[in-house]
Design an enzyme around this catalytic site. Structure first.
Site, PDB file in Angstrom:
ATOM      1  N   ARG A 261      44.907  30.710  31.212  1.00 52.60           N
ATOM      2  CA  ARG A 261      43.237  30.390  31.322  1.00 52.60           C
ATOM      3  C   ARG A 261      42.726  31.212  31.217  1.00 52.60           C
ATOM      4  NH1 ARG A 261      40.111  31.497  36.890  1.00 52.60           N
ATOM      5  NH2 ARG A 261      38.032  30.887  36.509  1.00 52.60           N
TER       6      ARG A 261
ATOM      7  N   HIS B 245      32.453  32.627  32.798  1.00 51.98           N
ATOM      8  CA  HIS B 245      32.759  33.943  34.094  1.00 51.98           C
ATOM      9  C   HIS B 245      32.070  35.054  33.702  1.00 51.98           C
ATOM     10  CE1 HIS B 245      37.048  34.670  35.987  1.00 51.98           C
ATOM     11  NE2 HIS B 245      35.946  35.768  36.017  1.00 51.98           N
TER      12      HIS B 245
ATOM     13  N   GLU C 155      33.276  30.575  40.286  1.00 48.65           N
ATOM     14  CA  GLU C 155      32.805  31.291  41.306  1.00 48.65           C
ATOM     15  C   GLU C 155      31.579  31.132  41.508  1.00 48.65           C
ATOM     16  OE1 GLU C 155      34.936  35.354  41.548  1.00 48.65           O
ATOM     17  OE2 GLU C 155      37.081  33.893  42.028  1.00 48.65           O
TER      18      GLU C 155
ATOM     19  N   ASN D 138      40.155  30.098  43.792  1.00 51.10           N
ATOM     20  CA  ASN D 138      40.303  31.326  43.674  1.00 51.10           C
ATOM     21  C   ASN D 138      40.286  31.817  45.433  1.00 51.10           C
ATOM     22  OD1 ASN D 138      40.401  31.096  40.979  1.00 51.10           O
ATOM     23  ND2 ASN D 138      38.606  32.423  40.906  1.00 51.10           N
TER      24      ASN D 138
ATOM     25  N   TYR E 182      42.609  35.385  47.314  1.00 51.22           N
ATOM     26  CA  TYR E 182      42.913  36.684  47.502  1.00 51.22           C
ATOM     27  C   TYR E 182      43.452  37.200  48.436  1.00 51.22           C
ATOM     28  CZ  TYR E 182      41.398  37.432  42.693  1.00 51.22           C
ATOM     29  OH  TYR E 182      41.568  37.047  41.438  1.00 51.22           O
TER      30      TYR E 182
ATOM     31  N   GLU F 246      43.173  31.285  40.565  1.00 56.44           N
ATOM     32  CA  GLU F 246      43.521  32.853  40.454  1.00 56.44           C
ATOM     33  C   GLU F 246      44.251  33.239  42.082  1.00 56.44           C
ATOM     34  OE1 GLU F 246      39.837  35.499  40.270  1.00 56.44           O
ATOM     35  OE2 GLU F 246      39.014  33.945  38.421  1.00 56.44           O
TER      36      GLU F 246
HETATM   37  O1  LIG Z   1      38.703  40.838  41.601  1.00 55.72           O
HETATM   38  C1  LIG Z   1      39.455  40.520  41.096  1.00 55.72           C
HETATM   39  C2  LIG Z   1      39.086  39.598  40.409  1.00 55.72           C
HETATM   40  C3  LIG Z   1      38.355  39.043  39.437  1.00 55.72           C
HETATM   41  O2  LIG Z   1      38.963  39.888  38.284  1.00 55.72           O
HETATM   42  C4  LIG Z   1      38.007  38.119  38.660  1.00 55.72           C
HETATM   43  O3  LIG Z   1      36.621  38.125  37.217  1.00 55.72           O
HETATM   44  C5  LIG Z   1      37.240  37.693  39.560  1.00 55.72           C
HETATM   45  O4  LIG Z   1      37.087  35.532  39.274  1.00 55.72           O
HETATM   46  C6  LIG Z   1      37.869  37.609  40.648  1.00 55.72           C
HETATM   47  N1  LIG Z   1      37.426  36.830  42.115  1.00 55.72           N
HETATM   48  C7  LIG Z   1      37.878  37.152  42.997  1.00 55.72           C
HETATM   49  C8  LIG Z   1      37.532  36.717  44.533  1.00 55.72           C
HETATM   50  C9  LIG Z   1      36.195  37.308  44.613  1.00 55.72           C
HETATM   51  C10 LIG Z   1      35.600  37.415  46.038  1.00 55.72           C
HETATM   52  C11 LIG Z   1      34.186  38.183  46.501  1.00 55.72           C
HETATM   53  C12 LIG Z   1      34.236  38.321  47.687  1.00 55.72           C
HETATM   54  C13 LIG Z   1      35.116  39.021  48.431  1.00 55.72           C
HETATM   55  C14 LIG Z   1      35.912  38.236  48.493  1.00 55.72           C
HETATM   56  C15 LIG Z   1      36.582  37.868  46.979  1.00 55.72           C
HETATM   57  C16 LIG Z   1      38.905  38.061  42.959  1.00 55.72           C
HETATM   58  N2  LIG Z   1      38.337  37.962  41.912  1.00 55.72           N
END
Ligand SMILES: OC[C@@H]1[C@@H](O)[C@H](O)[C@@H](O)c2[nH]c(CCc3ccccc3)c[n+]21
Length: 440
Positions: free
Chosen positions: A79, A123, A168, A294, A296, A346
């Site tokens: 991706r 992105h 996102e 995505n 996390y 992600e």
């Molecule tokens: O932060 C790690 C990655 C970024 O490097 C990616 O470019 C991006 O797509 C991405 N999105 C998120 C989650 C976004 C998020 C925003 C606010 C609060 C929690 C998570 C984490 N990440």
């Protein structure tokens, strides 16, 4: 019981993910125009370590070896994202053939190595010239985005079968125009909600255009979704979680899958709600072939703010490690919405990696991946049509407002010499995706 590749359907896709601004560098090469992130990084104080994406991982020049690296992991797919400012330096009008040539060579390189390209059109690297005209707050940008999508699809359509329009939209609007931590760094909720609407409109217009150019391709969108849990069963905490779920998740899921904004949040936003024109929701909610998620972490919401459960562990971003949240999220969207196949586009974690004797023993990241791949399998077992999982990220890269101070890669990047070094997590992933006994 350690998760195994055979716990997933045979056609389940395992991949790795990156994005253009975070890895390419070469920001002034071959006709690329400025993006809002080039501008943002030049503004003092915006980036924690004062860096920018000028060099990053120098992927613009090192892409053959990076594709070899991806191939060596044994994954099915890669991706990546296309930098709009390489394709149209002014965001509209004249096309930069050298930019298209780069991505054509890159995609051919993937195909030659048996890697399926999963392309993201946007992105976050919006051409600065469009920002000078209001950026996503300007409804016209939605139409410029659809024109850009046409250019990319016309050139790459014969090779790329999977296109995500946006990565996102919550980050490209709320985080960027209301909270102000991301480019262009404004703090105006009305502007942010207008931007969110025009991003979703642009998504819809781009899908419409691409349906004709790349028939049979898989078109979708990628959302950052974060399940919201009340800190207690007290009414005010339950309400706080519902509001967080509304602003983070439903404000984007509803226009895409229901053709409306959620009424509770619409009312809460009052005067700041966007101007919605006739036909907008028909565009935002037209059928798509996949939803990228995505994931996390989760949020735990209380009336007086978010709670950080003391019994949990946290990543270098301060995000709670909560794999159950991924399963809960997938089951919930599968229950509440009529969704197409879902990809985890992600999932990953930052930890303060140490290079020791040419190796990186990132045990915490291995545990994070194991637990979240297991959580994905649990959702599949519960009937959710998950079609793939992409680890964030292939390699350490420019982590937006954190610069290079956060490492998300399963491959370590020594920015001093641009060496790539497989961390233990890359080796674990390799054993998983190549069906070897995941004995690690
Ligand atoms: O932060 C790690 C990655 C970024 O490097 C990616 O470019 C991006 O797509 C991405 N999105 C998120 C989650 C976004 C998020 C925003 C606010 C609060 C929690 C998570 C984490 N990440």
């Amino acid at each position: 019981m350690t998760i195994k590749r055979t716990d997933f359907p045979d056609n389940f896709i395992f991949g790795v993910a990156t994005s253009s601004y975070q890895i390419e560098g070469a920001t002034n090469e071959d006709g690329r125009g400025d993006s809002i992130w080039d501008t943002f990084c030049r503004e003092p104080g915006r980036i924690q370590d004062g860096t920018g994406g000028d060099v990053a991982c120098d992927h613009y020049h090192l892409w053959p070896q990076d594709l070899d690296l991806i191939q060596s992991l044994g994954v099915d797919a890669y991706r990546f994202s296309v930098a709009w400012p390489r394709i149209q330096p002014d965001g509209k009008g004249p096309v930069n053939q050298k930019g298209l040539d780069f991505y054509e060579r890159l995609v051919d390189g993937m195909l030659e190595r048996g890697l399926q390209p999963y392309l993201t059109l946007y992105h976050w690297d919006l051409p600065q010239t469009l920002q000078d005209e209001g950026g996503w707050v300007n409804r016209e940008t939605a139409y410029r985005f659809a024109e850009y999508a046409r250019v990319v699809a016309e050139r790459l359509g014969g090779r790329v079968r999977s296109y995500a329009t946006l990565n996102e939209p919550w980050c490209s609007s709320i985080l960027s125009y209301q909270i102000g931590e991301h480019a262009p760094g404004l703090q105006d909720r009305r502007a942010a909600l207008a931007a969110a609407h025009h991003l979703l409109l642009g998504h819809g217009e781009a899908v419409k255009v691409m349906r004709d150019i790349v028939p049979g391709s898989s078109l979708g969108i990628v959302l950052n979704l974060q399940p919201a849990y009340p800190a207690s069963d007290r009414e005010e905490d339950v309400a706080a979680a519902r509001f967080a779920d509304g602003t983070f998740n439903r404000w984007f899921l509803d226009p895409i899958f229901r053709g409306e904004y959620p009424a509770d949040i619409w009312d809460a936003y009052g005067e700041d709600v966007p101007t919605v024109q006739d036909g907008d929701f028909a565009a935002t909610s037209q059928p798509i072939d996949f939803l990228g998620v995505n994931y996390y972490s989760r949020s735990v919401n209380g009336a007086t703010g978010n709670v950080r459960p003391s019994e949990s562990s946290y990543t270098h971003m301060g995000w709670e490690v909560y794999p159950q949240g991924l399963t809960d999220l997938l089951v919930r969207i599968n229950h509440d919405y009529t969704v197409p196949p879902v990809y985890i586009t992600e999932n990953g974690a930052a930890y303060p990696d140490e290079l020791e004797g040419g190796r990186v023993h990132d045990a915490q990241r291995v545990e994070y991946f194991k637990a979240h791949v297991q959580a994905t399998s649990d959702a599949v077992q519960q009937g959710v049509n998950v079609a793939g999982y992409f680890a964030w990220s292939l390699m350490d890269n420019f982590e937006w407002a954190f610069g290079y101070s956060r490492r998300f890669g399963m491959v370590y990047v020594d920015y001093g010499n641009q060496q790539r070094i497989l961390k233990d997590s890359a080796k674990w992933y390799q054993t998983l995706v190549t069906r070897q006994d995941a004995g690690v």
